[in-house]
Every structure is written in C-alpha cells, then in structure tokens.
Design a protein around this motif. Structure first.
Motif, PDB file in Angstrom:
ATOM      1  N   LYS A 286       0.856  -1.184   0.000  1.00 44.95           N
ATOM      2  CA  LYS A 286       0.000   0.000   0.000  1.00 44.95           C
ATOM      3  C   LYS A 286       0.890   1.231   0.000  1.00 44.95           C
ATOM      4  N   LEU A 287       0.655   2.140  -0.949  1.00 47.63           N
ATOM      5  CA  LEU A 287       1.404   3.378  -1.086  1.00 47.63           C
ATOM      6  C   LEU A 287       0.485   4.542  -0.738  1.00 47.63           C
ATOM      7  N   ALA A 288       1.009   5.525  -0.032  1.00 50.48           N
ATOM      8  CA  ALA A 288       0.226   6.687   0.384  1.00 50.48           C
ATOM      9  C   ALA A 288       1.037   7.946   0.123  1.00 50.48           C
ATOM     10  N   MET A 295       1.429  13.541  -6.702  1.00 46.52           N
ATOM     11  CA  MET A 295       2.756  12.938  -6.722  1.00 46.52           C
ATOM     12  C   MET A 295       2.817  11.851  -7.789  1.00 46.52           C
ATOM     13  N   ALA A 296       3.861  11.925  -8.612  1.00 39.66           N
ATOM     14  CA  ALA A 296       4.143  10.886  -9.602  1.00 39.66           C
ATOM     15  C   ALA A 296       5.162   9.929  -9.023  1.00 39.66           C
ATOM     16  N   VAL A 357       5.563   1.014 -15.003  1.00 43.52           N
ATOM     17  CA  VAL A 357       4.519   2.021 -15.180  1.00 43.52           C
ATOM     18  C   VAL A 357       4.760   3.144 -14.176  1.00 43.52           C
ATOM     19  N   THR A 358       4.241   4.325 -14.492  1.00 40.48           N
ATOM     20  CA  THR A 358       4.311   5.481 -13.605  1.00 40.48           C
ATOM     21  C   THR A 358       2.967   5.647 -12.912  1.00 40.48           C
ATOM     22  N   LEU A 359       2.988   5.629 -11.611  1.00 39.89           N
ATOM     23  CA  LEU A 359       1.772   5.737 -10.822  1.00 39.89           C
ATOM     24  C   LEU A 359       1.552   7.182 -10.392  1.00 39.89           C
ATOM     25  N   THR A 360       0.313   7.546 -10.262  1.00 43.70           N
ATOM     26  CA  THR A 360      -0.062   8.898  -9.845  1.00 43.70           C
ATOM     27  C   THR A 360      -0.882   8.805  -8.567  1.00 43.70           C
ATOM     28  N   LEU A 361      -0.433   9.512  -7.543  1.00 51.11           N
ATOM     29  CA  LEU A 361      -1.123   9.533  -6.265  1.00 51.11           C
ATOM     30  C   LEU A 361      -1.768  10.896  -6.061  1.00 51.11           C
ATOM     31  N   ALA A 362      -3.036  10.895  -5.685  1.00 53.96           N
ATOM     32  CA  ALA A 362      -3.760  12.139  -5.445  1.00 53.96           C
ATOM     33  C   ALA A 362      -3.232  12.826  -4.192  1.00 53.96           C
ATOM     34  N   SER A 387      -8.661   7.800  -2.180  1.00 53.92           N
ATOM     35  CA  SER A 387      -8.099   9.110  -1.855  1.00 53.92           C
ATOM     36  C   SER A 387      -6.631   9.156  -2.296  1.00 53.92           C
ATOM     37  N   ASN A 388      -5.714   9.328  -1.358  1.00 56.05           N
ATOM     38  CA  ASN A 388      -4.294   9.427  -1.689  1.00 56.05           C
ATOM     39  C   ASN A 388      -3.556   8.102  -1.518  1.00 56.05           C
ATOM     40  N   LYS A 389      -4.283   6.984  -1.489  1.00 54.98           N
ATOM     41  CA  LYS A 389      -3.671   5.666  -1.295  1.00 54.98           C
ATOM     42  C   LYS A 389      -4.026   4.766  -2.468  1.00 54.98           C
TER      43      LYS A 389
END
Length: 452
Positions: A286-288, A295-296, A357-362, A387-389
């Motif tokens: 899990k990434l937050a 955040m990229a 892949v490049t992930l985008t976090l809100a 949300s941001n996770k």
C-alpha cells in the motif's frame, strides 16, 4: 533526532516567557490556577458586591451612601463546583492577578539549607583547585598567579590567607537541626473519633501542594498552573532543524518542516504469500501520498547509494567562511550532490519485479479519511484506489540457494516527485519540483514460513 527546549509558555493564557524567567517563577504561571480538588483549570467568575452602609458617629441609624455596586471576581471550578470562597479567599477587584500567595512555613529553613550546601560545594571546589595547584611549581608574583593558572578571585584570596567571606559566613552561620526528645502525642479521641472522608484530603491532593500538604478540605488553595515547553528537533547527522515552533504560542505553524514523514511516500505491507527457495510469490503493498500536491511515483530495482569518496570533509568545514545567507541558501537547494552515509545493506535473498509504469497519487485530503469506499481498477497491478492511497500487486522471486529459516528481505527504489515548500531566497532557483529517490528495505519474515 535531538529534542531541545526553546521556551516555556502557559497552555491556558498562552503567555510566553524565556527559560530564565520560568526558573524564577518555579515553572508556574502567575495568573492561571488549577483546582486543588479535581485539578481542572479554574475559571474567573464575576459578581456584584453591594456597598455596605457606613454607621453614623452619633450612634444613629446607618446611612447608606449612594454608590454603585462594585464588580468583584473569584475563582470557580466548572467540574467539581469548588470556589475560592470555600476556603475564605477574599474576592479580588481585578480579573487577572492579584490573588494572595501563601508563604511556605519552612521557606526560611529551606533557603538556609540551600545557602549552606552551596557554600559547601564552593569550599570543596576550592579544596580541589588547591590540591591541583600543589602539583605544579608556581613561580612569580601573586599578581600573575591568576593569569598563569586561571584561578578565580575566591581561590586567590584563599591561597593568600584572606579566605572567602561569602562561603565562610554561610558555613559559620548555619544552625544544624536539633532533635527533640519530647514528641507530642496523639489526641485522646484519635482512634474513637468518627472520620468524615468528605472533609479529609486525598493523597494526590496533598502531594499537589508539597509545601503545605493540607489535611482538611478547608485548607485547600488554588494551585498555580504548570508551564508547558515548546521543543524543537534537530538531526543528529547534519544538525539541521527538523521542526521548530513559532515564538508565538498561539501559532501552530512550524518555521521549518523537513521531516521525511511528511514528504516521502509511505510504503506498507498488506500481505505476502509463503516464500520458498526458487519459487515465485505475490506481495501486496500500500502506497500513500502524505503531501498536499499530486505525486508521480515509479518503482525501480534496488540500487543502494554509492559510498562517499575517500577524504571527503564535512560541509561545515567547506562553508566555514560563508555567510549565514549563503549557507541557508545552500541548505535549501535540492540540486546539490547528496552526501549519503555509507550503510551496509542487508543480504537480499528475494528479488521484487517492479512494474514498468508510472503511478499517480492524489494529494492528501483529511476529509477523505472518513470515506470507506475504495475504487477498484481492472488492472493486474493496481488493486484499488482510495483518496491518496493505492494498493499494488508485485511479484517476488526467491533465490534457489536460500536456506529455509533465513531472513527473507527484499529492496526496491522509489522514484517520486517532490515539491519544495520551504521559502527560498530571491537568488535561488525558481524550480520547485524535483525528482527524488529513496531505497526501501522490506522484511518479509523468514524463508519457508507462512506469509504476512
């Protein structure tokens, strides 16, 4: 991190004071009080005091002067309903300050003991310096004695036979305690008198006032509120301010906020399958995003930072002649070459296959923390977003030479975008977005055991 005390303040009235002033006031506020019964903060209540009639000189009827009612103030507790009137404290004409202070019954004896032991410590210090002086052959006149040895004036007078007037007077004027042979006995009804627990103080109430230790409830007096401290934190490696509160105690902002907890993406392990030598398993992470901007993020194979070159000196010695503005500008500039401490990485027996892949976090939203709905995505990498996770599914490959029971560790490098929120000088670069890297080591248990 190294915590440091910046200043003291009262948590009730937010009065700020330096450490020296707080030491003189015994770390207590002079205008705020706690309830001696339940230890809650006392509130100031107002009341109207009617004017008293003044008696006439001839013994006639009292004559009431035409005066307006005067506003008076007293202390009251909203929790247990204790008031300052319960113990006979008179009302005050002003709302803040002016409350009578009780003097400790043994204050003179305590101050005499402090002066005596201070003089004893000074005498022992002089004796120690005298023994050290005798180890060396002193030549020259008495005038140059303090210049050669660095002795104080008190020690110089002691060597010359003049003695120390302050220490000698304190030692000579001290009256030692004399034990009493006759001790007052208990009253006759000590064991037969009925005890009313409502009129006797409890042990916490007595220890809250160690100078008086009241026995009955009628002797309780308001307690001056203890001061709180504002602490800043510094890094042990570079001595840089991590958190430094504002001087105004009413402000909740920080001057410098460079804690990695608020800027580096958070990585947590959700679950992991059983790890076997030479087999593949699945890891859920899990990434937050802890920042307030988008955040990229991209996962890369682990690449530990190179050790520093041989003979590299610290940044403090290089910038010794720089001004404060240049050193601050250099500390806030993120494009400089980082100096990584050389840390021996743990043995990696399990390799992770990061997705290309490049992930985008809100950005972080505090209001979204109460939303329990997670958005599932039809992807073999991303399980859900909230949300941001987001949750990721990664593939692990264990080394065939791994021994069962050995620690199963893996590592990966996280590439993420960082926006510099620290205000920079005018001459600094206006580029606030940077790409940073960090290496994350994950402990997955042991090889051959059940997964997390």
């Amino acid at each position: 991190m190294i915590p440091q005390v910046d200043s003291h303040y009262c948590a009730n009235c937010l009065e700020n004071m330096p450490s020296s002033e707080a030491r003189l006031k015994k770390n207590r506020c002079s205008s705020c009080f706690d309830c001696p019964s339940c230890f809650h903060t006392l509130s100031t209540r107002a009341t109207l005091a009617q004017p008293r009639p003044a008696p006439e000189a001839g013994g006639g009827d009292a004559k009431v002067e035409n005066k307006q009612p005067k506003k008076m103030y007293y202390l009251s507790c909203f929790n247990c309903r204790w008031t300052s009137r319960d113990v006979g404290i008179p009302d005050q004409p002003v709302a803040s300050g002016g409350w009578p202070e009780r003097s400790a019954p043994h204050a003179a004896r305590v101050s005499q003991l402090l002066e005596h032991y201070r003089a004893v410590a000074q005498q022992e210090k002089q004796d120690k310096l005298e023994r050290e002086r005798k180890k060396f052959a002193i030549r020259g006149k008495y005038i140059t004695l303090t210049d050669k040895t660095g002795l104080t004036g008190a020690v110089a007078r002691s060597i010359a036979g003049l003695g120390d007037a302050g220490a000698g007077a304190a030692l000579a004027g001290f009256a030692p305690a004399v034990p009493k042979e006759d001790v007052e006995g208990l009253p006759e009804d000590a064991f037969t008198k009925e005890v009313n627990l409502k009129q006797i103080t409890s042990m916490p109430q007595r220890l809250a006032s160690p100078e008086w230790q009241p026995v009955s409830v009628s002797r309780l007096h308001p307690l001056a509120k203890l001061l709180s401290v504002k602490r800043s934190q510094r890094c042990r490696a570079c001595d840089h301010n991590l958190t430094k509160p504002e001087y105004n105690p009413g402000s909740i902002k920080f001057k410098i906020e460079l804690l990695a907890y608020y800027h580096v993406p958070e990585v947590k392990i959700i679950s992991c399958e059983m790890i076997k030598p030479g087999a593949k398993s699945t890891l859920l992470l899990k990434l937050a995003n802890p920042t307030g901007h988008e955040m990229a993020l991209q996962l890369l194979p682990a690449a530990p930072p190179p050790p520093p070159p041989h003979g590299e000196t610290e940044a403090a010695t290089e910038d010794k002649d720089d001004s404060i503005e240049k050193s601050l500008d250099k500390s806030l500039k993120l494009d400089k070459e980082p100096r990584w401490p050389h840390v021996e990485p743990p043995a990696i027996l399990t390799r992770v296959t990061p997705p290309a892949v490049t992930l985008t976090l809100a950005p972080r939203d505090d209001a979204a923390e109460y939303d329990d709905d997670a958005r599932h995505e039809p992807s073999h990498i991303i399980l859900w977003r909230k949300s941001n996770k987001l949750a990721l599914r990664l593939e692990l490959t264990t080394d065939p030479a791994a021994v069962e029971g050995s620690p199963a560790r893996t590592a990966l490098t996280v590439e993420y975008s960082y926006r510099n929120t620290v205000p920079q000088s005018i001459t600094a670069s206006q580029n606030r977005d940077h790409t940073l890297y960090t290496t994350v080591y994950l402990d997955l248990g042991t090889v051959g055991s059940a997964g997390l």
